[in-house]
Design a protein around this motif. Structure first.
Motif, PDB file in Angstrom:
ATOM      1  N   SER A   1      74.391  20.625  11.085  1.00 36.13           N
ATOM      2  CA  SER A   1      75.845  20.719  11.177  1.00 36.13           C
ATOM      3  C   SER A   1      76.392  21.818  10.276  1.00 36.13           C
ATOM      4  N   ILE A   2      75.512  22.590   9.673  1.00 39.13           N
ATOM      5  CA  ILE A   2      75.908  23.577   8.671  1.00 39.13           C
ATOM      6  C   ILE A   2      76.057  24.963   9.280  1.00 39.13           C
ATOM      7  N   SER A   3      75.097  25.363  10.112  1.00 43.71           N
ATOM      8  CA  SER A   3      75.061  26.673  10.764  1.00 43.71           C
ATOM      9  C   SER A   3      74.792  27.784   9.746  1.00 43.71           C
ATOM     10  N   GLY A   4      75.043  29.041  10.147  1.00 40.45           N
ATOM     11  CA  GLY A   4      74.809  30.170   9.260  1.00 40.45           C
ATOM     12  C   GLY A   4      73.351  30.312   8.871  1.00 40.45           C
ATOM     13  N   LYS A   5      73.116  30.597   7.586  1.00 39.89           N
ATOM     14  CA  LYS A   5      71.759  30.801   7.084  1.00 39.89           C
ATOM     15  C   LYS A   5      70.908  29.547   7.201  1.00 39.89           C
ATOM     16  N   VAL A   6      71.557  28.379   7.146  1.00 41.78           N
ATOM     17  CA  VAL A   6      70.812  27.128   7.275  1.00 41.78           C
ATOM     18  C   VAL A   6      70.136  27.049   8.635  1.00 41.78           C
ATOM     19  N   THR A   7      70.846  27.469   9.681  1.00 43.95           N
ATOM     20  CA  THR A   7      70.259  27.482  11.024  1.00 43.95           C
ATOM     21  C   THR A   7      69.072  28.442  11.071  1.00 43.95           C
ATOM     22  N   GLU A   8      69.255  29.623  10.536  1.00 38.37           N
ATOM     23  CA  GLU A   8      68.191  30.628  10.564  1.00 38.37           C
ATOM     24  C   GLU A   8      66.955  30.149   9.806  1.00 38.37           C
ATOM     25  N   LYS A   9      67.154  29.558   8.629  1.00 39.83           N
ATOM     26  CA  LYS A   9      66.023  29.066   7.841  1.00 39.83           C
ATOM     27  C   LYS A   9      65.384  27.841   8.485  1.00 39.83           C
ATOM     28  N   SER A  10      66.176  27.072   9.242  1.00 38.31           N
ATOM     29  CA  SER A  10      65.624  25.895   9.913  1.00 38.31           C
ATOM     30  C   SER A  10      64.565  26.288  10.932  1.00 38.31           C
ATOM     31  N   LEU A  11      64.745  27.449  11.560  1.00 40.47           N
ATOM     32  CA  LEU A  11      63.743  27.907  12.526  1.00 40.47           C
ATOM     33  C   LEU A  11      62.405  28.201  11.859  1.00 40.47           C
ATOM     34  N   ASP A  12      62.429  28.420  10.535  1.00 40.25           N
ATOM     35  CA  ASP A  12      61.180  28.668   9.811  1.00 40.25           C
ATOM     36  C   ASP A  12      60.373  27.394   9.596  1.00 40.25           C
ATOM     37  N   CYS A  13      60.977  26.236   9.873  1.00 40.67           N
ATOM     38  CA  CYS A  13      60.231  24.986   9.714  1.00 40.67           C
ATOM     39  C   CYS A  13      60.382  24.093  10.946  1.00 40.67           C
ATOM     40  N   LEU A  14      60.635  24.711  12.105  1.00 42.12           N
ATOM     41  CA  LEU A  14      60.720  23.972  13.364  1.00 42.12           C
ATOM     42  C   LEU A  14      59.371  24.021  14.062  1.00 42.12           C
ATOM     43  N   ALA A  15      58.837  22.868  14.405  1.00 41.27           N
ATOM     44  CA  ALA A  15      57.493  22.771  14.985  1.00 41.27           C
ATOM     45  C   ALA A  15      57.424  23.394  16.377  1.00 41.27           C
ATOM     46  N   MET A  16      56.221  23.675  16.803  1.00 40.13           N
ATOM     47  CA  MET A  16      55.999  24.059  18.201  1.00 40.13           C
ATOM     48  C   MET A  16      56.574  22.953  19.091  1.00 40.13           C
ATOM     49  N   TYR A  17      57.263  23.353  20.142  1.00 43.59           N
ATOM     50  CA  TYR A  17      57.930  22.435  21.065  1.00 43.59           C
ATOM     51  C   TYR A  17      59.071  21.663  20.386  1.00 43.59           C
TER      52      TYR A  17
END
Length: 327
Positions: free
Chosen positions: A216-232
């Motif tokens: 619910s934060i967006s911005g850099k938090v969204t971008e950094k979240s992709l660095d720890c999102l699993a395959m699928y």
């Protein structure tokens, strides 16, 4: 009736109590005497004029309420006068009376009190839709929840476990919020004041990452979240509390079969209200059975709405903040 009205956008001081006529109802609506209403971050954005569905002043803020039915329209079939309900009103909930459509009104189980009921509509419906329908969490998966000590966060932690997640990781903004997320049932809590969350999540998941991330934060938090999102994995964005907008590279999605998804409870209420009927059934049963516990951080009198807004806006609140009409 008394209501809180915003006559101009601005700070908490623009929230004024005024006397208005009790609203009339159409044939498919109910008149509800409000016992309590929750304070949501969208209310802050409404007051500031930045909420996408705010409209123009004068505005009564508020998205949901719990109360007692005072009158029913001639076409209403499923409710009666005197019934205890939660509802998403047509024109704001910071008011002694609200009107709500029948399809956005839901009965409160007999053993659920008004405080618990008032804390649940926005956060519980949002959390359920994010996890069960949009994020499609599966038994055994790992769920990462940003703003884990807030209303949606503490509710989503519990619902993730109810829906079968084997590990729930909460992200909070300060050390004093860690205990709130743990009490809600998080297996691990990361404070981003101390640690970069993405490397820590990858470490906790043996390099796999989280299967579902609620953002619910967006911005850099969204971008950094992709660095720890699993395959699928599925990253579900449902707000931009940071005020910023994140960006991603498309090849980072298709090559890993990952998805970035969006959800708005407001859009769903306005355009597809029928999608809330099934969540309501499950959520009310979870509340009645005691499987879902709504965390109420603090409650205020209606006259203290400005103070309630200051608390929520400070990001120091935990759980839900309520306005109680008869406090």
């Amino acid at each position: 009736m008394k209501a809180i009205v915003i006559n101009e956008f601005g700070g908490p001081e623009v929230l004024k109590i005024v006397n208005l006529d009790t609203p009339s109802i159409s044939t498919n609506q109910l008149l509800i005497r409000v016992e309590a209403t929750s304070v949501n971050f969208a209310d802050i954005q409404t007051r500031q004029g930045t909420y996408h569905a705010a409209g123009k002043p004068p505005i009564i803020p508020g998205l949901d309420a719990a109360g007692i039915i005072e009158a029913v329209g001639s076409d209403v079939k499923g409710f009666k006068v005197g019934q205890r309900v939660i509802a998403f009103p047509k024109t704001g909930s910071y008011s002694e009376y609200i009107t709500a459509d029948e399809n956005l009104t839901f009965a409160i189980p007999n053993n659920v009190d008004f405080r618990t009921a008032a804390a649940s509509p926005v956060v519980a419906f949002t959390a359920y839709k994010l996890l069960a329908d949009v994020g499609r969490v599966q038994p055994g998966e790992t769920v990462l929840i940003h703003a884990a000590a807030g209303g949606v966060g503490t509710t989503a932690i519990q619902l993730a476990k109810i829906l079968g997640a084997s590990c729930v990781i909460g992200i909070v903004g300060s050390e004093n919020k860690v205990s709130t997320a743990i009490e809600a049932g998080a297996d691990h809590v990361i404070c981003y004041e101390k640690d970069e969350f993405a490397p820590k999540v990858n470490e906790l998941t043996n390099g796999k990452g989280a299967d579902v991330i609620l953002d619910s934060i967006s911005g850099k938090v969204t971008e950094k979240s992709l660095d720890c999102l699993a395959m699928y994995g599925r990253l579900v964005n449902f707000g931009n509390a940071s005020g910023d907008f994140g960006q991603f590279i498309t090849k980072d999605l298709h090559a890993s079969c990952r998805a970035v998804l969006g959800f708005s409870l407001g859009t769903t209420r306005n355009n597809r209200p029928e999608l809330l009927r099934e969540p309501a059934k499950w959520l009310m049963s979870y509340l009645a059975e005691g499987r879902l516990n709504m965390k109420v951080g603090k409650s205020f009198k209606m006259e203290e709405a400005a103070e309630a807004h200051r608390l929520v806006e400070s990001r120091k609140s935990t759980g839900k903040v309520l306005l109680e009409m008869n406090k």
